[in-house]
Every structure is written in structure tokens, then in C-alpha cells.
Design an enzyme around this catalytic site. Structure first.
Site, PDB file in Angstrom:
ATOM      1  N   PRO A  14       5.098  -3.718 -12.236  1.00 26.17           N
ATOM      2  CA  PRO A  14       4.688  -2.537 -12.998  1.00 26.17           C
ATOM      3  C   PRO A  14       5.587  -1.325 -12.806  1.00 26.17           C
ATOM      4  O   PRO A  14       6.092  -1.078 -11.714  1.00 26.17           O
ATOM      5  CB  PRO A  14       3.280  -2.239 -12.466  1.00 26.17           C
ATOM      6  CG  PRO A  14       3.232  -2.874 -11.122  1.00 26.17           C
ATOM      7  CD  PRO A  14       4.103  -4.102 -11.233  1.00 26.17           C
ATOM      8  N   ASN A  15       5.740  -0.623 -13.907  1.00 26.25           N
ATOM      9  CA  ASN A  15       6.463   0.654 -13.987  1.00 26.25           C
ATOM     10  C   ASN A  15       7.979   0.507 -13.903  1.00 26.25           C
ATOM     11  O   ASN A  15       8.694   1.482 -14.091  1.00 26.25           O
ATOM     12  CB  ASN A  15       5.982   1.648 -12.912  1.00 26.25           C
ATOM     13  CG  ASN A  15       4.516   1.982 -13.073  1.00 26.25           C
ATOM     14  OD1 ASN A  15       4.097   2.345 -14.167  1.00 26.25           O
ATOM     15  ND2 ASN A  15       3.724   1.824 -12.029  1.00 26.25           N
ATOM     16  N   ARG A  22      12.033   7.333 -14.110  1.00 26.82           N
ATOM     17  CA  ARG A  22      11.352   7.549 -12.831  1.00 26.82           C
ATOM     18  C   ARG A  22      12.272   8.380 -11.927  1.00 26.82           C
ATOM     19  O   ARG A  22      13.451   8.573 -12.226  1.00 26.82           O
ATOM     20  CB  ARG A  22      11.023   6.203 -12.168  1.00 26.82           C
ATOM     21  CG  ARG A  22      10.059   5.360 -12.984  1.00 26.82           C
ATOM     22  CD  ARG A  22       9.684   4.077 -12.286  1.00 26.82           C
ATOM     23  NE  ARG A  22       8.748   4.295 -11.176  1.00 26.82           N
ATOM     24  CZ  ARG A  22       8.259   3.308 -10.424  1.00 26.82           C
ATOM     25  NH1 ARG A  22       8.624   2.066 -10.655  1.00 26.82           N
ATOM     26  NH2 ARG A  22       7.421   3.568  -9.449  1.00 26.82           N
ATOM     27  N   TYR A  27      15.049   5.927  -7.398  1.00 21.39           N
ATOM     28  CA  TYR A  27      15.331   4.740  -8.194  1.00 21.39           C
ATOM     29  C   TYR A  27      16.664   4.763  -8.931  1.00 21.39           C
ATOM     30  O   TYR A  27      17.000   3.798  -9.610  1.00 21.39           O
ATOM     31  CB  TYR A  27      14.193   4.513  -9.198  1.00 21.39           C
ATOM     32  CG  TYR A  27      12.843   4.377  -8.525  1.00 21.39           C
ATOM     33  CD1 TYR A  27      12.593   3.319  -7.642  1.00 21.39           C
ATOM     34  CD2 TYR A  27      11.821   5.302  -8.740  1.00 21.39           C
ATOM     35  CE1 TYR A  27      11.367   3.199  -7.005  1.00 21.39           C
ATOM     36  CE2 TYR A  27      10.598   5.182  -8.107  1.00 21.39           C
ATOM     37  CZ  TYR A  27      10.365   4.128  -7.239  1.00 21.39           C
ATOM     38  OH  TYR A  27       9.151   3.999  -6.607  1.00 21.39           O
ATOM     39  N   ASN A  78      11.104  -8.038  -7.649  1.00 18.87           N
ATOM     40  CA  ASN A  78      10.696  -6.675  -7.294  1.00 18.87           C
ATOM     41  C   ASN A  78       9.312  -6.451  -7.898  1.00 18.87           C
ATOM     42  O   ASN A  78       9.194  -6.086  -9.069  1.00 18.87           O
ATOM     43  CB  ASN A  78      11.688  -5.648  -7.832  1.00 18.87           C
ATOM     44  CG  ASN A  78      11.305  -4.232  -7.410  1.00 18.87           C
ATOM     45  OD1 ASN A  78      10.199  -4.000  -6.926  1.00 18.87           O
ATOM     46  ND2 ASN A  78      12.212  -3.283  -7.616  1.00 18.87           N
ATOM     47  N   ALA A  81       4.693  -1.694  -7.093  1.00 18.90           N
ATOM     48  CA  ALA A  81       3.565  -1.334  -6.222  1.00 18.90           C
ATOM     49  C   ALA A  81       2.728  -2.545  -5.797  1.00 18.90           C
ATOM     50  O   ALA A  81       2.095  -2.515  -4.735  1.00 18.90           O
ATOM     51  CB  ALA A  81       2.678  -0.307  -6.929  1.00 18.90           C
ATOM     52  N   HIS A  84       2.674  -4.004  -2.185  1.00 18.48           N
ATOM     53  CA  HIS A  84       2.006  -3.422  -1.026  1.00 18.48           C
ATOM     54  C   HIS A  84       0.555  -3.881  -0.846  1.00 18.48           C
ATOM     55  O   HIS A  84      -0.024  -3.647   0.200  1.00 18.48           O
ATOM     56  CB  HIS A  84       2.069  -1.890  -1.124  1.00 18.48           C
ATOM     57  CG  HIS A  84       3.454  -1.393  -1.463  1.00 18.48           C
ATOM     58  ND1 HIS A  84       4.550  -1.703  -0.690  1.00 18.48           N
ATOM     59  CD2 HIS A  84       3.930  -0.637  -2.501  1.00 18.48           C
ATOM     60  CE1 HIS A  84       5.632  -1.149  -1.231  1.00 18.48           C
ATOM     61  NE2 HIS A  84       5.286  -0.515  -2.332  1.00 18.48           N
ATOM     62  N   ASP A  91       0.167 -15.291  -3.837  1.00 18.82           N
ATOM     63  CA  ASP A  91      -0.283 -16.671  -4.071  1.00 18.82           C
ATOM     64  C   ASP A  91       0.539 -17.327  -5.179  1.00 18.82           C
ATOM     65  O   ASP A  91       0.920 -18.492  -5.082  1.00 18.82           O
ATOM     66  CB  ASP A  91      -1.766 -16.695  -4.443  1.00 18.82           C
ATOM     67  CG  ASP A  91      -2.676 -16.381  -3.251  1.00 18.82           C
ATOM     68  OD1 ASP A  91      -2.172 -16.347  -2.109  1.00 18.82           O
ATOM     69  OD2 ASP A  91      -3.884 -16.157  -3.466  1.00 18.82           O
ATOM     70  N   GLU A 102      12.794 -10.813  -1.948  1.00 21.45           N
ATOM     71  CA  GLU A 102      12.108  -9.559  -2.316  1.00 21.45           C
ATOM     72  C   GLU A 102      13.146  -8.441  -2.352  1.00 21.45           C
ATOM     73  O   GLU A 102      13.976  -8.339  -1.447  1.00 21.45           O
ATOM     74  CB  GLU A 102      11.054  -9.275  -1.235  1.00 21.45           C
ATOM     75  CG  GLU A 102      10.380  -7.927  -1.357  1.00 21.45           C
ATOM     76  CD  GLU A 102       9.439  -7.659  -0.160  1.00 21.45           C
ATOM     77  OE1 GLU A 102       9.153  -8.591   0.650  1.00 21.45           O
ATOM     78  OE2 GLU A 102       9.008  -6.504  -0.034  1.00 21.45           O
ATOM     79  N   HIS A 104      13.786  -4.124  -3.380  1.00 24.25           N
ATOM     80  CA  HIS A 104      13.301  -2.805  -3.805  1.00 24.25           C
ATOM     81  C   HIS A 104      14.489  -1.865  -3.917  1.00 24.25           C
ATOM     82  O   HIS A 104      15.358  -1.863  -3.035  1.00 24.25           O
ATOM     83  CB  HIS A 104      12.300  -2.229  -2.796  1.00 24.25           C
ATOM     84  CG  HIS A 104      11.146  -3.144  -2.566  1.00 24.25           C
ATOM     85  ND1 HIS A 104      10.087  -3.218  -3.446  1.00 24.25           N
ATOM     86  CD2 HIS A 104      10.915  -4.067  -1.613  1.00 24.25           C
ATOM     87  CE1 HIS A 104       9.248  -4.153  -3.013  1.00 24.25           C
ATOM     88  NE2 HIS A 104       9.727  -4.679  -1.910  1.00 24.25           N
ATOM     89  N   SER A 106      14.309   1.468  -3.798  1.00 25.62           N
ATOM     90  CA  SER A 106      14.166   2.612  -2.889  1.00 25.62           C
ATOM     91  C   SER A 106      13.997   2.137  -1.446  1.00 25.62           C
ATOM     92  O   SER A 106      13.749   0.952  -1.191  1.00 25.62           O
ATOM     93  CB  SER A 106      12.960   3.453  -3.309  1.00 25.62           C
ATOM     94  OG  SER A 106      11.757   2.733  -3.106  1.00 25.62           O
ATOM     95  N   ARG A 111       9.569   6.044   3.031  1.00 23.84           N
ATOM     96  CA  ARG A 111       8.731   6.807   2.108  1.00 23.84           C
ATOM     97  C   ARG A 111       7.298   6.894   2.648  1.00 23.84           C
ATOM     98  O   ARG A 111       7.102   6.894   3.843  1.00 23.84           O
ATOM     99  CB  ARG A 111       8.805   6.169   0.713  1.00 23.84           C
ATOM    100  CG  ARG A 111      10.237   6.171   0.157  1.00 23.84           C
ATOM    101  CD  ARG A 111      10.313   5.532  -1.212  1.00 23.84           C
ATOM    102  NE  ARG A 111       9.522   6.263  -2.193  1.00 23.84           N
ATOM    103  CZ  ARG A 111       9.234   5.798  -3.414  1.00 23.84           C
ATOM    104  NH1 ARG A 111       9.674   4.603  -3.785  1.00 23.84           N
ATOM    105  NH2 ARG A 111       8.507   6.518  -4.252  1.00 23.84           N
ATOM    106  N   ARG A 115       3.859   2.240   1.524  1.00 25.76           N
ATOM    107  CA  ARG A 115       4.956   1.433   0.990  1.00 25.76           C
ATOM    108  C   ARG A 115       5.620   0.551   2.046  1.00 25.76           C
ATOM    109  O   ARG A 115       6.459  -0.291   1.733  1.00 25.76           O
ATOM    110  CB  ARG A 115       6.020   2.326   0.334  1.00 25.76           C
ATOM    111  CG  ARG A 115       5.518   3.034  -0.893  1.00 25.76           C
ATOM    112  CD  ARG A 115       6.621   3.767  -1.620  1.00 25.76           C
ATOM    113  NE  ARG A 115       6.065   4.835  -2.421  1.00 25.76           N
ATOM    114  CZ  ARG A 115       5.610   4.693  -3.664  1.00 25.76           C
ATOM    115  NH1 ARG A 115       5.671   3.529  -4.261  1.00 25.76           N
ATOM    116  NH2 ARG A 115       5.109   5.729  -4.309  1.00 25.76           N
TER     117      ARG A 115
HETATM  118  C1  DQA Z   1       9.742  -0.261  -5.661  1.00 23.48           C
HETATM  119  C2  DQA Z   1       9.012   0.440  -4.511  1.00 23.48           C
HETATM  120  C3  DQA Z   1       7.512   0.453  -4.730  1.00 23.48           C
HETATM  121  O1  DQA Z   1       6.873   1.126  -3.657  1.00 23.48           O
HETATM  122  C4  DQA Z   1       7.177   1.177  -6.012  1.00 23.48           C
HETATM  123  O2  DQA Z   1       5.781   1.133  -6.250  1.00 23.48           O
HETATM  124  C5  DQA Z   1       7.937   0.674  -7.189  1.00 23.48           C
HETATM  125  C6  DQA Z   1       9.333   0.312  -7.016  1.00 23.48           C
HETATM  126  C7  DQA Z   1      11.266  -0.122  -5.524  1.00 23.48           C
HETATM  127  O3  DQA Z   1      11.971  -0.823  -6.235  1.00 23.48           O
HETATM  128  O4  DQA Z   1      11.736   0.717  -4.748  1.00 23.48           O
HETATM  129  O5  DQA Z   1       7.439   0.638  -8.304  1.00 23.48           O
HETATM  130  O6  DQA Z   1       9.424  -1.632  -5.626  1.00 23.48           O
END
Ligand code: DQA
Length: 149
Positions: A14-15, A22, A27, A78, A81, A84, A91, A102, A104, A106, A111, A115
Site C-alpha cells: 500500500p501507498n 510521498r 522515499y 516491499n 506498512a 509491520h 502466510d 524484503e 524498504h 527508507s 524512524r 517501523r
Molecule cells: C516502506 C517503509 C514502511 O514503514 C512504510 O509504511 C512504507 C514504505 C519503505 O519502503 O521504506 O509504505 O516500506
């Protein structure tokens, strides 16, 4: 090797479709399309064919993972959120039948405290954070080491 490279998935939660809008402090400035383009190029340089997917919907993410399970050699994930707290994502990733890394953008360790938790870390083959888009290149290198030539 499969023609075009070994099939791998690049999965975003998401996002992440909002990259470019963002916080650039966390990011960077690339859009998701630009990031995916770059990741596809890095993957190709490593003999991998990357298929990219992003969704803001948990069920869609789960069903996508179910659909590709057994047909990819690995994944770079990735989950945003969901990382977390979202156990269903863990699963589903366990059903992938292939190693995943995995990643990320950031520095999730530097942070807010929430996170720092990752519900997928111990089932991932590796994890990279805090390196911006270049972290995806590192993630592909880790994945290449795990899945071999
Ligand atoms: C993220 C870090 C997460 O905490 C955050 O909710 C994101 C992006 C990152 O790529 O740094 O949406 O996964």
C-alpha cells in the site's frame, strides 16, 4: 535459463503507488513506474525477468501471491506498512515456494518505533533498507546469491 531470464516477482504494497508524492526525505523522488523500470533493468543484468505488481488491497496482494506461487524463482517484496503488522502477508509469502528478499526505501530502523518490527523478516532470505532505490539492486544481488545461476 528461461528465455528472457529467470522469472522473479517484484511486489509492492500500500501507498507505494504514490512514490514521487510521498516524503522525498524518506522515499526519494522516483515514481513507482520509474522505480519498476530501473528494477527490471537491474534484474535483466542479473539474468532475471522481473514482473512487477503493486496493490493497496490486502486481498488482492494475497491472491496475486497465490497465483504466482510455484511459477517464480524468487521475489523482491516491499510490503509497505503491512510489513509491520500484517500476518496474512507473511502466510501468503510462505506459500510462494521461492525465496524472497524484503526491501524498504527508507531507513525503517531510524524512524518511528513501530517501523522497526517486521512480521516477514524471519521468513525472508534477506532484507535491505535505508538505501533508497539502490536497495533494490542490493536485494536482487542477495536474491541472485540465494537462487544461484
Ligand atoms: C516502506 C517503509 C514502511 O514503514 C512504510 O509504511 C512504507 C514504505 C519503505 O519502503 O521504506 O509504505 O516500506
Amino acid at each position: 535459463m528461461t528465455e528472457g531470464g529467470r522469472p522473479i516477482a517484484v511486489l509492492h504494497g500500500p501507498n507505494l503507488n504514490m512514490l514521487g508524492r510521498r516524503s522525498s526525505e524518506h522515499y526519494g523522488t522516483l515514481t513507482l513506474a520509474e522505480l519498476e523500470e530501473q528494477v527490471r533493468r537491474w534484474a535483466a543484468e542479473r539474468g532475471m525477468l522481473a514482473s512487477c505488481f503493486q496493490t493497496n488491497h490486502e486481498g488482492e496482494f494475497l491472491e496475486h501471491v497465490h497465483g504466482i506461487a510455484g511459477s517464480v524463482d524468487g521475489a523482491v517484496v516491499n510490503p509497505g506498512a503491512w510489513t509491520h503488522y500484517q500476518w496474512s502477508i507473511r502466510d501468503a509469502l510462505e506459500l510462494l515456494e521461492a525465496p524472497f528478499v524484503e526491501v524498504h526505501l527508507s531507513d525503517i530502523e531510524a524512524r518511528e518505533p513501530h517501523r522497526r518490527a517486521s512480521v516477514i523478516r524471519d521468513v525472508a532470505a534477506g532484507a535491505v533498507w535505508g538505501k533508497g532505490p539502490e536497495g533494490y539492486r542490493d536485494a536482487l544481488d542477495l536474491l541472485a546469491e540465494v537462487i544461484g545461476p
